[in-house]
Design an enzyme around this catalytic site. Sequence first.
Site, PDB file in Angstrom:
ATOM      1  N   LEU A 221       0.867  -1.171   0.000  1.00  0.00           N
ATOM      2  CA  LEU A 221       0.000   0.000   0.000  1.00  0.00           C
ATOM      3  C   LEU A 221       0.905   1.223   0.000  1.00  0.00           C
ATOM      4  O   LEU A 221       1.746   1.379   0.877  1.00  0.00           O
ATOM      5  CB  LEU A 221      -0.900  -0.017   1.240  1.00  0.00           C
ATOM      6  CG  LEU A 221      -2.180   0.814   1.229  1.00  0.00           C
ATOM      7  CD1 LEU A 221      -3.058   0.463   0.037  1.00  0.00           C
ATOM      8  CD2 LEU A 221      -2.948   0.612   2.523  1.00  0.00           C
ATOM      9  N   ASP A 222       0.753   2.084  -1.006  1.00  0.00           N
ATOM     10  CA  ASP A 222       1.622   3.248  -1.158  1.00  0.00           C
ATOM     11  C   ASP A 222       1.547   4.170   0.060  1.00  0.00           C
ATOM     12  O   ASP A 222       0.519   4.210   0.752  1.00  0.00           O
ATOM     13  CB  ASP A 222       1.240   4.045  -2.408  1.00  0.00           C
ATOM     14  CG  ASP A 222       1.556   3.302  -3.696  1.00  0.00           C
ATOM     15  OD1 ASP A 222       2.403   2.387  -3.653  1.00  0.00           O
ATOM     16  OD2 ASP A 222       0.965   3.641  -4.742  1.00  0.00           O
TER      17      ASP A 222
END
Length: 318
Positions: free
Chosen positions: A46-47
């Site tokens: 997840l960025d």
Amino acid sequence: MARRRKGDDIHGWVILDKPLDMTSTQAVSAVRRIYNAKKAGHAGTLDPLASGILPIALGEATKTVPFAVEGSKIYRFTIKWGERTTTLDREGEVVATSDVRPTPEEVAAVLPDFTGEIQQIPPAFSAIKVDGERAYDLARSGEDVQLEARPVQIISLQLLDCPDADMAVLEMRCGKGAYVRSMARDIAHALGTEGHVAALRRIRVGGFVEAESTRLDELEEMAHKGAASEALLPVQTALDDIPALAITEEESFQLKLGRSIVLLPRQAQELKAQRRPREIAGKDCTFTALALCDGVAVALGDARAGKFQPSRVFNLTP
């Protein structure tokens, strides 16, 4: 000099509600530190600019990560119209603009074109390898990165809200490998404008849902009170859609030695009844199953021709 302690034998899943501006690696390290776990990993990057569900596996649960990663994911995201950036999100530099602002009706009308199996070009700023190097490293060095389109599965895509003329909030359920940033770009282009992701939150990964998640500050507070185990889910949580086989202690002993066990006709029938649709439709009679002894995961393996052959054994105790 005393040897450094390697950590504790902690096994299970922590469904972290990852905060903004934290990498997935940093999140895993933080959870691993809280539990003093020997081993940790996560099920789907997840960025930093995204918040939401980040399933973190501890100990023997890391052996189930490949199954968790294969599950569908649900994202809620906001598109800002009129600007495309280098990274296709709010972090990048603006490289194209447009005065066109689509109406809610126009947005809703194009969404069916982006469901089902579609061809999608990943963002240049992505972890995909190009000639052995990460695309984002090449893009950051100034190279013109050209990635090929690839098939991705979009299960559903719906418009939730248009808070103003510049923004649209959508929700997407997708299979492995789909990029929300690419989706925002492509929807904008289909509407004759530009766009980028202004906000992104993941609300589901496979069987892991937002309601089960715990914020990092909550987890730290629980650990301070000696209650961190309350946020720990069983190892087999990531395997909920895999046929389960109840076995005896003797059968558990045999499986842990790597030996196959013979299935009783009743057990074989119960396993077949639990098969997933895609396995039933397949021609191969072999399918993956999970052996459990007193509710504890013992082994993953192949069920075929009246036998269960272990392929991955869990070192867990009841």
